[in-house]
Motif scaffolding. Structure first.
Motif, PDB file in Angstrom:
ATOM      1  N   HIS A  31       0.839  -1.188   0.000  1.00  0.00           N
ATOM      2  CA  HIS A  31       0.000   0.000   0.000  1.00  0.00           C
ATOM      3  C   HIS A  31       0.880   1.246   0.000  1.00  0.00           C
ATOM      4  CE1 HIS A  31       0.843  -1.576   4.020  1.00  0.00           C
ATOM      5  NE2 HIS A  31       1.037  -0.315   4.367  1.00  0.00           N
ATOM      6  N   SER A  32       0.254   2.424   0.046  1.00  0.00           N
ATOM      7  CA  SER A  32       0.990   3.686   0.202  1.00  0.00           C
ATOM      8  C   SER A  32       0.558   4.352   1.491  1.00  0.00           C
ATOM      9  CB  SER A  32       0.730   4.620  -0.990  1.00  0.00           C
ATOM     10  OG  SER A  32      -0.643   4.986  -1.057  1.00  0.00           O
ATOM     11  N   ALA A  33       1.387   5.281   1.966  1.00  0.00           N
ATOM     12  CA  ALA A  33       1.069   6.032   3.175  1.00  0.00           C
ATOM     13  C   ALA A  33       1.657   7.431   3.051  1.00  0.00           C
ATOM     14  CB  ALA A  33       1.620   5.339   4.412  1.00  0.00           C
ATOM     15  N   VAL A  34       0.869   8.432   3.435  1.00  0.00           N
ATOM     16  CA  VAL A  34       1.348   9.810   3.467  1.00  0.00           C
ATOM     17  C   VAL A  34       0.944  10.426   4.803  1.00  0.00           C
ATOM     18  CG1 VAL A  34       1.169  10.055   0.954  1.00  0.00           C
ATOM     19  CG2 VAL A  34      -0.725  10.817   2.409  1.00  0.00           C
ATOM     20  N   LEU A  35       1.687  11.427   5.242  1.00  0.00           N
ATOM     21  CA  LEU A  35       1.401  12.110   6.494  1.00  0.00           C
ATOM     22  C   LEU A  35       0.756  13.457   6.211  1.00  0.00           C
ATOM     23  CD1 LEU A  35       1.754  12.197   9.634  1.00  0.00           C
ATOM     24  CD2 LEU A  35       3.912  13.400   9.193  1.00  0.00           C
ATOM     25  N   HIS A  36      -0.384  13.714   6.885  1.00  0.00           N
ATOM     26  CA  HIS A  36      -1.050  15.012   6.755  1.00  0.00           C
ATOM     27  C   HIS A  36      -1.757  15.338   8.061  1.00  0.00           C
ATOM     28  CE1 HIS A  36      -3.281  18.373   5.142  1.00  0.00           C
ATOM     29  NE2 HIS A  36      -4.405  17.827   5.553  1.00  0.00           N
ATOM     30  N   ASP A  37      -1.440  16.487   8.647  1.00  0.00           N
ATOM     31  CA  ASP A  37      -2.096  16.970   9.853  1.00  0.00           C
ATOM     32  C   ASP A  37      -2.057  15.916  10.974  1.00  0.00           C
ATOM     33  OD1 ASP A  37      -3.456  18.805  11.432  1.00  0.00           O
ATOM     34  OD2 ASP A  37      -5.428  18.133  10.769  1.00  0.00           O
ATOM     35  N   LYS A  38      -0.870  15.335  11.190  1.00  0.00           N
ATOM     36  CA  LYS A  38      -0.638  14.334  12.235  1.00  0.00           C
ATOM     37  C   LYS A  38      -1.444  13.054  12.035  1.00  0.00           C
ATOM     38  CE  LYS A  38       0.624  17.771  15.722  1.00  0.00           C
ATOM     39  NZ  LYS A  38       0.391  18.292  17.093  1.00  0.00           N
ATOM     40  N   LYS A  39      -1.886  12.851  10.803  1.00  0.00           N
ATOM     41  CA  LYS A  39      -2.605  11.625  10.464  1.00  0.00           C
ATOM     42  C   LYS A  39      -1.906  10.944   9.301  1.00  0.00           C
ATOM     43  CE  LYS A  39      -7.055  13.550  11.928  1.00  0.00           C
ATOM     44  NZ  LYS A  39      -6.484  14.823  12.418  1.00  0.00           N
ATOM     45  N   ILE A  40      -1.792   9.618   9.383  1.00  0.00           N
ATOM     46  CA  ILE A  40      -1.191   8.842   8.307  1.00  0.00           C
ATOM     47  C   ILE A  40      -2.318   8.271   7.459  1.00  0.00           C
ATOM     48  CG2 ILE A  40       0.372   6.982   7.673  1.00  0.00           C
ATOM     49  CD1 ILE A  40       1.646   7.236  10.422  1.00  0.00           C
ATOM     50  N   VAL A  41      -2.328   8.642   6.178  1.00  0.00           N
ATOM     51  CA  VAL A  41      -3.381   8.216   5.257  1.00  0.00           C
ATOM     52  C   VAL A  41      -2.854   7.049   4.419  1.00  0.00           C
ATOM     53  CG1 VAL A  41      -4.941   8.926   3.410  1.00  0.00           C
ATOM     54  CG2 VAL A  41      -4.266  10.577   5.185  1.00  0.00           C
ATOM     55  N   PHE A  42      -3.499   5.897   4.564  1.00  0.00           N
ATOM     56  CA  PHE A  42      -3.121   4.699   3.822  1.00  0.00           C
ATOM     57  C   PHE A  42      -4.082   4.510   2.654  1.00  0.00           C
ATOM     58  CE2 PHE A  42      -1.652   4.063   8.128  1.00  0.00           C
ATOM     59  CZ  PHE A  42      -0.371   3.547   7.958  1.00  0.00           C
TER      60      PHE A  42
ATOM     61  N   ARG B  11      -5.515  -0.921  -6.651  1.00  0.00           N
ATOM     62  CA  ARG B  11      -4.145  -1.108  -7.104  1.00  0.00           C
ATOM     63  C   ARG B  11      -3.231  -1.380  -5.918  1.00  0.00           C
ATOM     64  NH1 ARG B  11      -3.308   4.022 -10.295  1.00  0.00           N
ATOM     65  NH2 ARG B  11      -5.523   3.659 -10.612  1.00  0.00           N
ATOM     66  N   SER B  12      -2.080  -1.919  -6.217  1.00  0.00           N
ATOM     67  CA  SER B  12      -1.006  -2.061  -5.237  1.00  0.00           C
ATOM     68  C   SER B  12       0.298  -1.695  -5.921  1.00  0.00           C
ATOM     69  CB  SER B  12      -0.942  -3.495  -4.690  1.00  0.00           C
ATOM     70  OG  SER B  12      -0.645  -4.415  -5.730  1.00  0.00           O
ATOM     71  N   GLY B  13       1.343  -1.494  -5.120  1.00  0.00           N
ATOM     72  CA  GLY B  13       2.633  -1.143  -5.696  1.00  0.00           C
ATOM     73  C   GLY B  13       2.668   0.232  -6.335  1.00  0.00           C
ATOM     74  N   HIS B  14       1.736   1.100  -6.001  1.00  0.00           N
ATOM     75  CA  HIS B  14       1.695   2.460  -6.530  1.00  0.00           C
ATOM     76  C   HIS B  14       2.569   3.367  -5.670  1.00  0.00           C
ATOM     77  CE1 HIS B  14      -1.362   1.785  -3.510  1.00  0.00           C
ATOM     78  NE2 HIS B  14      -1.213   3.058  -3.162  1.00  0.00           N
ATOM     79  N   ALA B  15       2.609   4.635  -6.028  1.00  0.00           N
ATOM     80  CA  ALA B  15       3.340   5.630  -5.235  1.00  0.00           C
ATOM     81  C   ALA B  15       2.407   6.789  -4.923  1.00  0.00           C
ATOM     82  CB  ALA B  15       4.564   6.126  -5.998  1.00  0.00           C
ATOM     83  N   ALA B  16       2.657   7.458  -3.795  1.00  0.00           N
ATOM     84  CA  ALA B  16       1.817   8.578  -3.385  1.00  0.00           C
ATOM     85  C   ALA B  16       2.648   9.593  -2.622  1.00  0.00           C
ATOM     86  CB  ALA B  16       0.650   8.093  -2.516  1.00  0.00           C
TER      87      ALA B  16
ATOM     88  N   LYS C  43      -3.550  17.787  -0.315  1.00  0.00           N
ATOM     89  CA  LYS C  43      -4.016  16.804  -1.282  1.00  0.00           C
ATOM     90  C   LYS C  43      -2.978  15.704  -1.463  1.00  0.00           C
ATOM     91  CE  LYS C  43      -6.949  20.072  -3.757  1.00  0.00           C
ATOM     92  NZ  LYS C  43      -7.274  20.722  -5.039  1.00  0.00           N
ATOM     93  N   MET C  44      -3.460  14.497  -1.709  1.00  0.00           N
ATOM     94  CA  MET C  44      -2.588  13.349  -1.936  1.00  0.00           C
ATOM     95  C   MET C  44      -2.614  12.979  -3.413  1.00  0.00           C
ATOM     96  SD  MET C  44      -2.773   9.509  -0.254  1.00  0.00           S
ATOM     97  CE  MET C  44      -4.333   9.053  -1.048  1.00  0.00           C
ATOM     98  N   LEU C  45      -1.434  12.888  -4.007  1.00  0.00           N
ATOM     99  CA  LEU C  45      -1.297  12.495  -5.409  1.00  0.00           C
ATOM    100  C   LEU C  45      -0.903  11.034  -5.471  1.00  0.00           C
ATOM    101  CD1 LEU C  45       0.335  14.505  -8.258  1.00  0.00           C
ATOM    102  CD2 LEU C  45       1.030  12.137  -7.904  1.00  0.00           C
ATOM    103  N   VAL C  46      -1.625  10.262  -6.272  1.00  0.00           N
ATOM    104  CA  VAL C  46      -1.359   8.825  -6.448  1.00  0.00           C
ATOM    105  C   VAL C  46      -1.011   8.574  -7.911  1.00  0.00           C
ATOM    106  CG1 VAL C  46      -2.361   6.506  -6.399  1.00  0.00           C
ATOM    107  CG2 VAL C  46      -2.878   8.127  -4.564  1.00  0.00           C
ATOM    108  N   PHE C  47       0.058   7.814  -8.124  1.00  0.00           N
ATOM    109  CA  PHE C  47       0.469   7.474  -9.495  1.00  0.00           C
ATOM    110  C   PHE C  47       0.776   5.990  -9.599  1.00  0.00           C
ATOM    111  CE2 PHE C  47       3.907   6.353 -12.378  1.00  0.00           C
ATOM    112  CZ  PHE C  47       3.359   6.729 -13.595  1.00  0.00           C
ATOM    113  N   GLY C  48       0.394   5.417 -10.763  1.00  0.00           N
ATOM    114  CA  GLY C  48       0.846   4.089 -11.145  1.00  0.00           C
ATOM    115  C   GLY C  48       0.316   2.962 -10.297  1.00  0.00           C
TER     116      GLY C  48
END
Length: 225
Positions: free
Chosen positions: A56-67, A107-112, A119-124
Protein backbone atom coordinates in the motif's frame (compact mmCIF):
# COMPACT_ATOMS: atom_id res chain seq x y z
CA UNK A 1 5.16 0.54 5.67
CA UNK A 2 7.50 2.78 7.64
CA UNK A 3 6.55 6.40 8.29
CA UNK A 4 8.06 9.20 10.35
CA UNK A 5 6.41 12.16 12.11
CA UNK A 6 8.34 14.93 13.90
CA UNK A 7 9.40 12.76 16.83
CA UNK A 8 8.12 9.25 16.13
CA UNK A 9 8.48 6.51 13.55
CA UNK A 10 5.53 4.26 12.71
CA UNK A 11 5.58 0.83 11.11
CA UNK A 12 2.42 -0.76 9.71
CA UNK A 13 1.49 -3.93 7.85
CA UNK A 14 3.56 -5.73 5.26
CA UNK A 15 4.21 -9.39 4.63
CA UNK A 16 6.26 -11.87 6.64
CA UNK A 17 8.55 -14.69 5.48
CA UNK A 18 5.54 -17.03 5.25
CA UNK A 19 3.63 -14.66 2.94
CA UNK A 20 1.21 -13.76 5.75
CA UNK A 21 -0.16 -10.22 5.50
CA UNK A 22 0.21 -8.22 8.71
CA UNK A 23 -2.05 -5.62 10.33
CA UNK A 24 -0.02 -4.68 13.41
CA UNK A 25 1.37 -1.21 14.01
CA UNK A 26 4.54 -0.28 15.91
CA UNK A 27 5.95 3.03 17.08
CA UNK A 28 9.44 4.16 18.05
CA UNK A 29 10.26 7.51 19.67
CA UNK A 30 13.03 9.40 17.83
CA UNK A 31 14.74 10.97 20.82
CA UNK A 32 18.46 10.93 21.59
CA UNK A 33 17.63 10.76 25.29
CA UNK A 34 15.65 7.54 25.12
CA UNK A 35 16.77 3.95 24.65
CA UNK A 36 13.32 2.60 23.87
CA UNK A 37 13.01 0.37 20.86
CA UNK A 38 9.94 -0.51 18.84
CA UNK A 39 6.69 -0.81 20.81
CA UNK A 40 3.47 -2.32 19.50
CA UNK A 41 0.57 0.13 19.58
CA UNK A 42 -2.52 -1.20 21.32
CA UNK A 43 -5.46 -0.20 19.12
CA UNK A 44 -8.58 -1.80 17.75
CA UNK A 45 -8.24 -4.04 14.72
CA UNK A 46 -7.31 -2.48 11.42
CA UNK A 47 -10.80 -1.65 10.09
CA UNK A 48 -10.60 -2.79 6.46
CA UNK A 49 -9.21 -6.25 6.94
CA UNK A 50 -8.05 -8.13 10.03
CA UNK A 51 -5.73 -10.21 7.85
CA UNK A 52 -3.62 -7.17 7.12
CA UNK A 53 -2.38 -5.26 4.12
CA UNK A 54 0.80 -4.99 2.06
CA UNK A 55 2.12 -3.03 -0.95
CA UNK A 56 0.00 0.00 0.00
CA UNK A 57 0.99 3.69 0.20
CA UNK A 58 1.07 6.03 3.17
CA UNK A 59 1.35 9.81 3.47
CA UNK A 60 1.40 12.11 6.49
CA UNK A 61 -1.05 15.01 6.75
CA UNK A 62 -2.10 16.97 9.85
CA UNK A 63 -0.64 14.33 12.24
CA UNK A 64 -2.60 11.63 10.46
CA UNK A 65 -1.19 8.84 8.31
CA UNK A 66 -3.38 8.22 5.26
CA UNK A 67 -3.12 4.70 3.82
CA UNK A 68 -4.38 3.86 0.34
CA UNK A 69 -4.69 0.71 -1.73
CA UNK A 70 -2.45 -2.30 -1.41
CA UNK A 71 -3.35 -5.98 -1.19
CA UNK A 72 -5.36 -8.12 1.19
CA UNK A 73 -6.21 -11.81 1.26
CA UNK A 74 -9.67 -12.50 -0.17
CA UNK A 75 -12.18 -15.04 1.14
CA UNK A 76 -10.86 -17.48 -1.48
CA UNK A 77 -7.32 -16.99 -0.12
CA UNK A 78 -6.18 -15.08 -3.19
CA UNK A 79 -4.55 -11.66 -3.32
CA UNK A 80 -7.02 -8.85 -3.89
CA UNK A 81 -6.05 -5.28 -4.79
CA UNK A 82 -7.76 -2.52 -2.81
CA UNK A 83 -8.86 1.08 -3.26
CA UNK A 84 -9.75 1.67 0.38
CA UNK A 85 -8.64 4.82 2.22
CA UNK A 86 -7.85 4.26 5.90
CA UNK A 87 -6.44 6.79 8.37
CA UNK A 88 -4.36 6.34 11.52
CA UNK A 89 -4.43 9.31 13.92
CA UNK A 90 -0.95 9.54 15.47
CA UNK A 91 -2.15 11.80 18.33
CA UNK A 92 -4.94 9.53 19.57
CA UNK A 93 -3.52 6.23 18.24
CA UNK A 94 -6.74 5.18 16.56
CA UNK A 95 -7.99 4.11 13.14
CA UNK A 96 -10.89 5.56 11.17
CA UNK A 97 -12.27 5.16 7.65
CA UNK A 98 -13.39 8.50 6.15
CA UNK A 99 -16.44 8.79 3.90
CA UNK A 100 -14.77 9.13 0.50
CA UNK A 101 -16.47 10.71 -2.53
CA UNK A 102 -15.54 9.27 -5.91
CA UNK A 103 -13.03 6.50 -6.39
CA UNK A 104 -9.62 5.51 -7.67
CA UNK A 105 -9.27 2.06 -9.31
CA UNK A 106 -7.91 -0.64 -6.96
CA UNK A 107 -4.15 -1.11 -7.10
CA UNK A 108 -1.01 -2.06 -5.24
CA UNK A 109 2.63 -1.14 -5.70
CA UNK A 110 1.69 2.46 -6.53
CA UNK A 111 3.34 5.63 -5.24
CA UNK A 112 1.82 8.58 -3.39
CA UNK A 113 2.86 11.90 -1.89
CA UNK A 114 1.25 15.01 -0.40
CA UNK A 115 1.11 18.12 -2.58
CA UNK A 116 -0.19 21.64 -1.91
CA UNK A 117 -3.47 22.42 -0.15
CA UNK A 118 -3.69 19.11 1.69
CA UNK A 119 -4.02 16.80 -1.28
CA UNK A 120 -2.59 13.35 -1.94
CA UNK A 121 -1.30 12.50 -5.41
CA UNK A 122 -1.36 8.83 -6.45
CA UNK A 123 0.47 7.47 -9.49
CA UNK A 124 0.85 4.09 -11.14
CA UNK A 125 0.67 0.67 -9.54
CA UNK A 126 -0.57 -2.70 -10.67
CA UNK A 127 -3.75 -4.78 -10.61
CA UNK A 128 -3.43 -8.35 -11.80
CA UNK A 129 -1.37 -8.08 -14.99
CA UNK A 130 -2.32 -4.48 -15.70
CA UNK A 131 0.11 -1.66 -14.97
CA UNK A 132 -1.13 1.92 -14.49
CA UNK A 133 0.22 5.31 -15.58
CA UNK A 134 -2.69 7.41 -14.33
CA UNK A 135 -2.71 10.24 -11.77
CA UNK A 136 -5.43 10.60 -9.14
CA UNK A 137 -5.81 13.32 -6.50
CA UNK A 138 -7.48 12.84 -3.10
CA UNK A 139 -8.43 15.98 -1.16
CA UNK A 140 -7.50 15.18 2.45
CA UNK A 141 -9.96 17.78 3.78
CA UNK A 142 -13.10 16.89 1.81
CA UNK A 143 -12.04 13.27 1.07
CA UNK A 144 -12.99 13.65 -2.59
CA UNK A 145 -11.18 11.97 -5.49
CA UNK A 146 -10.48 13.85 -8.72
CA UNK A 147 -8.37 13.62 -11.85
CA UNK A 148 -5.95 16.47 -12.65
CA UNK A 149 -7.09 18.81 -15.40
CA UNK A 150 -4.40 20.60 -17.40
CA UNK A 151 -7.01 23.01 -18.81
CA UNK A 152 -5.98 25.30 -21.65
CA UNK A 153 -2.21 24.99 -22.13
CA UNK A 154 -0.02 26.43 -24.85
CA UNK A 155 1.02 24.47 -27.92
CA UNK A 156 4.62 24.64 -26.70
CA UNK A 157 3.69 23.14 -23.34
CA UNK A 158 1.62 20.44 -25.03
CA UNK A 159 4.58 19.45 -27.22
CA UNK A 160 6.83 19.17 -24.16
CA UNK A 161 4.40 16.92 -22.29
CA UNK A 162 5.71 13.36 -22.02
CA UNK A 163 3.75 10.80 -20.00
CA UNK A 164 5.65 8.07 -18.12
CA UNK A 165 5.24 4.46 -19.15
CA UNK A 166 2.87 2.42 -16.95
CA UNK A 167 4.79 1.10 -13.94
CA UNK A 168 4.69 -0.05 -10.34
CA UNK A 169 7.03 0.23 -7.32
CA UNK A 170 8.47 3.59 -8.39
CA UNK A 171 9.17 6.58 -6.11
CA UNK A 172 7.51 10.00 -5.97
CA UNK A 173 9.28 12.92 -4.29
CA UNK A 174 7.78 16.37 -3.95
CA UNK A 175 9.98 19.40 -4.65
CA UNK A 176 8.02 22.66 -4.55
CA UNK A 177 5.34 22.51 -7.25
CA UNK A 178 7.03 19.51 -8.85
CA UNK A 179 6.65 15.81 -8.10
CA UNK A 180 9.69 13.81 -9.24
CA UNK A 181 9.12 10.23 -10.40
CA UNK A 182 12.00 7.76 -10.62
CA UNK A 183 12.35 4.08 -11.49
CA UNK A 184 9.79 1.33 -11.10
CA UNK A 185 8.98 -1.64 -13.31
CA UNK A 186 6.48 -3.06 -15.78
CA UNK A 187 6.06 -6.65 -16.99
CA UNK A 188 9.31 -6.64 -18.95
CA UNK A 189 11.86 -4.36 -17.30
CA UNK A 190 12.84 -1.93 -14.57
CA UNK A 191 13.34 1.77 -15.25
CA UNK A 192 15.89 4.42 -14.33
CA UNK A 193 14.25 7.35 -16.10
CA UNK A 194 13.04 10.56 -14.45
CA UNK A 195 9.74 12.35 -15.01
CA UNK A 196 8.34 15.45 -13.34
CA UNK A 197 4.64 16.10 -12.72
CA UNK A 198 4.07 19.86 -12.47
CA UNK A 199 1.22 20.35 -10.00
CA UNK A 200 0.67 24.00 -10.95
CA UNK A 201 -0.06 23.00 -14.56
CA UNK A 202 -1.09 19.34 -14.13
CA UNK A 203 1.23 18.17 -16.88
CA UNK A 204 4.15 15.72 -17.12
CA UNK A 205 7.60 16.83 -18.20
CA UNK A 206 10.73 14.77 -18.96
CA UNK A 207 13.83 16.72 -17.92
CA UNK A 208 17.23 16.36 -19.56
CA UNK A 209 19.17 14.56 -16.83
CA UNK A 210 22.98 14.80 -16.76
CA UNK A 211 25.57 12.64 -15.05
CA UNK A 212 25.70 8.88 -14.66
CA UNK A 213 22.21 7.61 -13.78
CA UNK A 214 21.59 4.94 -11.15
CA UNK A 215 21.06 1.43 -12.45
CA UNK A 216 17.42 0.62 -13.33
CA UNK A 217 15.57 -0.43 -10.19
CA UNK A 218 12.21 -1.01 -8.58
CA UNK A 219 10.94 -1.15 -5.02
CA UNK A 220 13.35 1.57 -3.88
CA UNK A 221 12.68 4.71 -1.83
CA UNK A 222 13.63 8.34 -2.40
CA UNK A 223 13.71 11.38 -0.11
CA UNK A 224 14.32 15.10 -0.67
CA UNK A 225 17.32 16.50 1.24
Amino acid sequence: FFFQTEDKAFLFGGEDENCVLLSDIYVRTLDDNTTKGWEQVSVQDFPDNKDGRAWHSAVLHDKKIVFFGGEKMSSTREREQLNAVTVFDTEFCGWFSPFVVGSCPPRSGHAACVVDNGKMLVFGGIRGRRWFADVHILDLITWKWSRPDSGAISVEAALQTVTPEPRSYCSLTRFGNDVVLFGGNDSAKSFNNVFVFKTDKNIWWKPEVTGVPPRPRTGHTAYKM
